[in-house]
Structures are given as C-alpha cells and as structure tokens.
Design a protein around this motif. Structure first.
Motif, mmCIF file in Angstrom:
data_model
loop_
_atom_site.group_PDB
_atom_site.id
_atom_site.type_symbol
_atom_site.label_atom_id
_atom_site.label_comp_id
_atom_site.label_asym_id
_atom_site.label_seq_id
_atom_site.Cartn_x
_atom_site.Cartn_y
_atom_site.Cartn_z
ATOM 1 N N ARG A 25 44.336 26.116 45.601
ATOM 2 C CA ARG A 25 44.121 26.787 44.317
ATOM 3 C C ARG A 25 45.019 28.008 44.211
ATOM 4 N NH1 ARG A 25 42.912 31.887 46.059
ATOM 5 N NH2 ARG A 25 40.758 32.235 46.610
ATOM 6 N N ALA A 27 44.696 31.661 42.147
ATOM 7 C CA ALA A 27 43.620 32.381 41.451
ATOM 8 C C ALA A 27 44.115 33.742 40.978
ATOM 9 C CB ALA A 27 42.427 32.519 42.395
ATOM 10 N N PRO A 28 45.046 33.751 40.040
ATOM 11 C CA PRO A 28 45.617 35.036 39.623
ATOM 12 C C PRO A 28 44.665 35.846 38.748
ATOM 13 C CG PRO A 28 46.460 33.268 38.242
ATOM 14 C CD PRO A 28 45.599 32.609 39.296
ATOM 15 N N SER A 29 44.825 37.165 38.848
ATOM 16 C CA SER A 29 44.134 38.058 37.916
ATOM 17 C C SER A 29 45.097 38.294 36.753
ATOM 18 C CB SER A 29 43.825 39.393 38.597
ATOM 19 O OG SER A 29 43.083 39.157 39.767
ATOM 20 N N GLU A 61 41.137 34.728 37.267
ATOM 21 C CA GLU A 61 40.203 35.717 37.845
ATOM 22 C C GLU A 61 40.171 36.968 36.957
ATOM 23 O OE1 GLU A 61 40.419 35.946 42.174
ATOM 24 O OE2 GLU A 61 39.347 34.043 42.107
ATOM 25 N N TYR A 212 34.535 40.786 43.261
ATOM 26 C CA TYR A 212 35.453 39.709 43.656
ATOM 27 C C TYR A 212 34.897 38.866 44.800
ATOM 28 C CZ TYR A 212 39.254 37.951 46.607
ATOM 29 O OH TYR A 212 40.020 37.186 47.428
ATOM 30 N N VAL A 216 34.546 34.896 44.226
ATOM 31 C CA VAL A 216 35.569 34.015 44.799
ATOM 32 C C VAL A 216 34.935 32.989 45.747
ATOM 33 C CG1 VAL A 216 36.243 35.390 46.829
ATOM 34 C CG2 VAL A 216 37.980 34.092 45.618
ATOM 35 N N ARG A 230 46.840 32.885 50.182
ATOM 36 C CA ARG A 230 46.985 34.142 49.434
ATOM 37 C C ARG A 230 47.610 35.199 50.339
ATOM 38 N NH1 ARG A 230 40.459 34.794 49.243
ATOM 39 N NH2 ARG A 230 40.167 35.145 51.457
ATOM 40 N N LEU A 234 44.546 40.240 52.004
ATOM 41 C CA LEU A 234 43.161 39.769 51.863
ATOM 42 C C LEU A 234 42.600 39.175 53.161
ATOM 43 C CD1 LEU A 234 43.402 38.401 48.208
ATOM 44 C CD2 LEU A 234 42.068 40.350 48.988
HETATM 45 N N1 GLU Z 1 42.693 37.300 42.005
HETATM 46 C C1 GLU Z 1 43.332 37.783 43.188
HETATM 47 C C2 GLU Z 1 44.683 38.369 42.832
HETATM 48 O O1 GLU Z 1 45.254 38.037 41.810
HETATM 49 C C3 GLU Z 1 43.559 36.693 44.224
HETATM 50 C C4 GLU Z 1 42.377 36.456 45.007
HETATM 51 C C5 GLU Z 1 42.431 35.245 45.933
HETATM 52 O O2 GLU Z 1 43.419 34.504 45.963
HETATM 53 O O3 GLU Z 1 41.426 35.045 46.605
HETATM 54 O O4 GLU Z 1 45.184 39.170 43.591
#
Ligand code: GLU
Length: 331
Positions: A25, A27-29, A61, A212, A216, A230, A234
């Motif tokens: 996946r 998952a961009p903000s 996200e 978050y 998530v 990612r 993180l």
């Molecule tokens: N939404 C987060 C971001 O854009 C990514 C979080 C993730 O990949 O778990 O930095």
C-alpha cells in the motif's frame, strides 16, 4: 500488563477474505504535492508487490483536517498515474471492498476499536497540554521523539480512579516496559522497548482527531495489507503498531523501511522543498527519468538511465536496497 493481553479480532464487515494475497500500500497524507522522497517510497512499494504478482492499494491519510486538502489527493493520484504506478484498490474512487479508503471517513471503525481497548482498562484519559509534555523531556531522549512520562498515568495500573475533572482530554494507551522485536526487510532485526522509546501513546487527541497509530493499524489490518513499505523515520512507530496489532488480535504485516531522501545539504526532503516537488520535477524530467533515478538510488540500476516502472519492477530486488538511513538526491 503484558503484550500478550490480546483482544479477539473484530469481524468488521470490511475484514478481507484475501488475507493471503500479497498486498502492498501507499498511504500518503494529502498535505502537499509529492516530492522525490514520497515517490521513492511509492515506487519501491509498488515494485515490491508487482514483481511478485501482488496487489497495490492507495489510501488517503487525511486525518488532519487543517492540513489535508482534496486537491492534493487528486494531484497525488495524477502524479502516481503519470509515473506509471497503478493501484487495484482505494484512491478517491474508493475502488474495492474495504472502503472507504480515506481515513477521514473511517471514524466509525476507529471508534469501535477504541471502545474495545477502553473496555480492557488499557487506556486512560490524559489532560496534558503539549507544553506539559515537553517540560518532562530529557534533552537527548529518543531522537527528538516525545516520550510521554505519565503525568496523567494512573498508578497503580488498571483499574484506576484518579480522573481529573473536566472533559477536554486525549485517550492514551498504556505501554509496558517490554521489547517489541520484529524483522525489518531492509534494516534487519529491530528490538524496541516501548516504555523507554515511545512511552504511553495517544489513540485519540483531545480535539477528537484520531491518532495515526490507531488508524494505520486498523486500516492496514482490515484492508488485508501484508507489506508496509515506508520511510525509516517510522521504524519506532512500527513497534507501537505491532503492540496495537497484538492487542487488537490482528497479525502484523511485514515491515520494510526505506532510507530517507535528502537534499544536497543533507536535510530530509519535506513538502516545502519546492525544487523536489513533483510540480517542478515534471517540468524538467520525463517519468522514465525519475523512475530511472530512483532505480539508481535504490541500487537496482548502475546509473540513472530512463526506464519505465514496469521494466524496473522486473529487475527489483530487496537485497539491493541500501540499508542506510538516508540517501542524497542528485538529479
Ligand atoms: N501518511 C504517512 C505519510 O504520508 C505515511 C504513513 C505510513 O506509511 O504508515 O507520511
């Protein structure tokens, strides 16, 4: 309290029957235009699953209502398509059975999970302001990460009855002084003491926004994600998330963290670095050039030669991805 206090998994309507499918996946903000670092993550994640016949999901996200904008989400989709990265599930069209795929519309799911955690006595209300929390920080702790030292942590741990009055509060999760150990695909075995490095963490903020970490975990679990790729910023979060997976009764995915792309001054790229934003990159480079640069940074290509995402995926190999924390960009 122990990590093995596990709740039975909720059979949400969204729980997937395709648990065995390889599913990655992105998952961009949607708080700005993508930059080269975001594209690096997206492309590696896409190649990792595409090279093994897996599926790829796009989740928006947008938990932060102040910073998230629909127009950025649209631009992210446009940039991914321009690069040749397609998704099987998710996106603004909510393609697939596990939607909605925007976190701002998944509050009902987070609500139920939080209620389950609250019912076990694993959480407590926290009335601290950011200033209160900062005042408890030792100078060199945890690479700048805020480790909560528990002004509001009731003692002894549950049951507790020392709730201050008032109703403006966050919900915090107790974490034990135990190590969470996992094998990261890039950086190998990680062992993180939750109490020492993360502290009791927030699941829902005092203003009602979902944190978050909770969102998530629930999203990746209920969307059947098997592989999370990612940035290495993180890595510690993965330990917190594995703790939550265990508490909620879900199997954690495979984690693969990536080096952060830095500018020539050695600073990590941010959405404020206009020159690295897709808006600029697209003016001066073809999609094949950008993909080729990433192939080079990821050590898959000997030089940054133009190539399509599909062609690069055929040569993709996790063992080649450099296990360093940052890579300098050079375009
Ligand atoms: N939404 C987060 C971001 O854009 C990514 C979080 C993730 O990949 O778990 O930095």
């Amino acid at each position: 309290m122990h990590v093995d206090m596990i709740l039975a998994p909720v059979s949400e309507q969204n729980s997937m029957s395709t648990q065995q499918t390889i599913k990655g996946r992105f998952a961009p903000s949607p708080s700005g235009r993508m930059h080269l670092g975001n594209v690096f993550t997206a492309l590696i994640s896409w190649m990792s699953v595409r090279s093994r016949g897996g599926k790829w999901l796009l989740r928006i996200e947008d938990l932060d209502p102040q910073r998230s904008k629909m127009e950025y989400a649209r631009m992210i989709e446009d940039d991914l398509s321009w690069l040749g990265l397609d998704w099987d599930e998710g996106g603004l069209d909510d393609l697939g059975p596990a939607g909605p795929y925007s976190q701002s519309r998944r509050g009902h799911i987070y609500e139920k999970a939080l209620a389950r955690l609250e019912a076990t006595g694993m959480t407590y209300p926290c009335y601290c302001t950011r200033a209160d929390i900062m005042a408890t920080q030792a100078p060199h702790e945890s690479d700048g990460r805020i480790v909560y030292h528990g002004i509001c942590r009731p003692a002894p741990v549950p049951p507790f009855d020392n709730k201050p009055s008032g109703n403006y509060r966050a919900t915090r999760l107790y974490v034990p002084s135990e190590c969470i150990t996992f094998d990261d695909r890039t950086y190998g075995r990680q062992s993180v003491n939750l109490a020492e490095h993360c502290g009791d963490f927030v699941l829902r903020r005092a203003d009602g926004a979902w944190a978050y970490q909770l969102a998530v975990v629930l999203d990746d679990a209920l969307m059947g994600v098997t592989e999370v790729v990612r940035g290495c910023d993180l890595l510690l979060s993965s330990a917190q998330q594995i703790y939550l997976y265990n508490l909620l009764g879900y199997d954690p995915p495979q984690f693969a963290h990536l080096p952060l792309i830095c500018n020539l001054d050695g600073q990590r790229l941010s959405k404020r670095d206009q020159s690295m934003s897709m808006a600029e990159l697209r003016k001066h480079h073809s999609a094949e050039e950008i993909v080729g640069l990433i192939g080079y940074l990821a050590n898959i290509l000997p030089e940054p030669a133009p190539i399509s995402a599909t062609q690069l995926a055929a040569a993709f190999d996790w063992d080649k991805v450099p296990a360093v924390k940052s890579l300098a960009y050079d375009i």
